[in-house]
Motif scaffolding. Sequence first.
Motif, PDB file in Angstrom:
ATOM      1  N   PRO A   1       0.837  -1.209   0.000  1.00  0.00           N
ATOM      2  CA  PRO A   1       0.000   0.000   0.000  1.00  0.00           C
ATOM      3  C   PRO A   1       0.867   1.251   0.000  1.00  0.00           C
ATOM      4  O   PRO A   1       2.009   1.247   0.463  1.00  0.00           O
ATOM      5  N   GLY A   2       0.322   2.321  -0.519  1.00  0.00           N
ATOM      6  CA  GLY A   2       1.049   3.582  -0.583  1.00  0.00           C
ATOM      7  C   GLY A   2       0.147   4.741  -0.211  1.00  0.00           C
ATOM      8  O   GLY A   2      -1.087   4.614  -0.176  1.00  0.00           O
ATOM      9  N   PRO A   3       0.717   5.898   0.076  1.00  0.00           N
ATOM     10  CA  PRO A   3      -0.081   7.078   0.414  1.00  0.00           C
ATOM     11  C   PRO A   3      -0.756   7.652  -0.821  1.00  0.00           C
ATOM     12  O   PRO A   3      -0.258   7.494  -1.938  1.00  0.00           O
ATOM     13  N   PRO A   4      -1.886   8.330  -0.646  1.00  0.00           N
ATOM     14  CA  PRO A   4      -2.549   8.952  -1.807  1.00  0.00           C
ATOM     15  C   PRO A   4      -1.720  10.105  -2.348  1.00  0.00           C
ATOM     16  O   PRO A   4      -0.862  10.659  -1.658  1.00  0.00           O
ATOM     17  N   SER A   5      -1.976  10.475  -3.579  1.00  0.00           N
ATOM     18  CA  SER A   5      -1.246  11.575  -4.197  1.00  0.00           C
ATOM     19  C   SER A   5      -1.682  12.911  -3.620  1.00  0.00           C
ATOM     20  O   SER A   5      -2.672  13.000  -2.879  1.00  0.00           O
ATOM     21  N   SER A   6      -0.964  13.956  -3.964  1.00  0.00           N
ATOM     22  CA  SER A   6      -1.243  15.290  -3.419  1.00  0.00           C
ATOM     23  C   SER A   6      -2.608  15.818  -3.828  1.00  0.00           C
ATOM     24  O   SER A   6      -3.226  16.607  -3.103  1.00  0.00           O
TER      25      SER A   6
ATOM     26  N   PRO B   1      -6.486   8.186  -5.751  1.00  0.00           N
ATOM     27  CA  PRO B   1      -6.045   6.934  -5.118  1.00  0.00           C
ATOM     28  C   PRO B   1      -4.587   6.630  -5.427  1.00  0.00           C
ATOM     29  O   PRO B   1      -4.069   6.996  -6.489  1.00  0.00           O
ATOM     30  N   PRO B   2      -3.889   5.956  -4.512  1.00  0.00           N
ATOM     31  CA  PRO B   2      -2.477   5.625  -4.756  1.00  0.00           C
ATOM     32  C   PRO B   2      -2.322   4.632  -5.897  1.00  0.00           C
ATOM     33  O   PRO B   2      -3.144   3.736  -6.082  1.00  0.00           O
TER      34      PRO B   2
ATOM     35  N   PRO C   1      -3.503   0.085  -9.448  1.00  0.00           N
ATOM     36  CA  PRO C   1      -3.946   0.604  -8.148  1.00  0.00           C
ATOM     37  C   PRO C   1      -3.411  -0.239  -6.998  1.00  0.00           C
ATOM     38  O   PRO C   1      -3.250  -1.451  -7.117  1.00  0.00           O
ATOM     39  N   VAL C   2      -3.116   0.420  -5.886  1.00  0.00           N
ATOM     40  CA  VAL C   2      -2.656  -0.270  -4.676  1.00  0.00           C
ATOM     41  C   VAL C   2      -3.480   0.207  -3.488  1.00  0.00           C
ATOM     42  O   VAL C   2      -4.256   1.166  -3.589  1.00  0.00           O
ATOM     43  N   GLY C   3      -3.306  -0.448  -2.360  1.00  0.00           N
ATOM     44  CA  GLY C   3      -4.045  -0.072  -1.159  1.00  0.00           C
ATOM     45  C   GLY C   3      -3.588   1.263  -0.599  1.00  0.00           C
ATOM     46  O   GLY C   3      -2.460   1.709  -0.831  1.00  0.00           O
ATOM     47  N   ASN C   4      -4.470   1.903   0.134  1.00  0.00           N
ATOM     48  CA  ASN C   4      -4.179   3.195   0.757  1.00  0.00           C
ATOM     49  C   ASN C   4      -3.572   2.952   2.136  1.00  0.00           C
ATOM     50  O   ASN C   4      -4.208   2.382   3.012  1.00  0.00           O
ATOM     51  N   SER C   5      -2.332   3.382   2.341  1.00  0.00           N
ATOM     52  CA  SER C   5      -1.656   3.160   3.622  1.00  0.00           C
ATOM     53  C   SER C   5      -2.310   3.927   4.766  1.00  0.00           C
ATOM     54  O   SER C   5      -2.138   3.562   5.938  1.00  0.00           O
TER      55      SER C   5
END
Length: 283
Positions: free
Chosen positions: A175-180, A184-185, A245-249
């Motif tokens: 998972p990664g953080p969403p963009s600015s 979604p990440p 797409p990946v999970g939202n950290s």
Amino acid sequence: TQSIPNSYSLICYGKRKKEKQKMKLLLSPLLLQLLLHLHTVSGQGKAVSPAKRGESCPILEGVFVSVMRRIFMQGFHKQLLSEVELMLTTTLLPDKCQLLVEETMPRGAYVDPDEMRDLRFKTGLRSFIPAKVDVEKPEFESEAFRIFIFRTLKVRENLRVTSVQIPVNLRYHKPGPPSSDGSPPMATVKIPNPRLLLACPQEDMVANCSTRKVMAFCDETGTSKCEWINIPYKINVASVEVSIPVGNSEHTSLVVGVTTLVTCGATIYLIITMFRQVKHKVE
């Protein structure tokens, strides 16, 4: 007595000149698409000059190699298509030449050996994967590996062409953080450009091009290695990129809490159900 041979030589010279002009005008649709946006590469997508100072390779001086690559299909299971074209200008190659396409699969993608084995029986696509591929591992536990694809070049006038289409699967990413901007990440998987190796059994190419000689597998069995020529080429993309797409950290605590609650609730329900069944049997 000397006028006849002189006339004959002039006629032969005129024919050769016309043939060279015709060959230069034979630009294929694939070449025309590449003229606007090309990157000179050799090996794993690295930009290099066609020949270094002091290198001599007469065979490749009259060969223009171009590659068109694209990836398609939706989801995590895609198809990677590479179209290779060798245009002969001042060099003549034998009709039977082999092309070895050496692909490198990054950590975020993989090629299933079982799928490649099925393609061997269905379409005749010959390939060899020297590494053991674990299709269940996620991206952060996997390693990059290579796949060797062997193709016979088809003859089309002054062209030698072939195409390679292989199935590429994407792995699960962390998972990664969403963009600015709040979207979604996403994770990006970059598939580098392949290395192209050429060999013609009827031509001793290595003798006149020793600076580009490399050793690679002879065929799909992978039991022995042979001499190949590493050929430079022009390509329409620097690398093939795919976004997934990946999970939202930021949702980690929520996901862990809900998962723990559901797991505990299901466990308690199963225990109560089991005790009720045991109680009914005893009565």
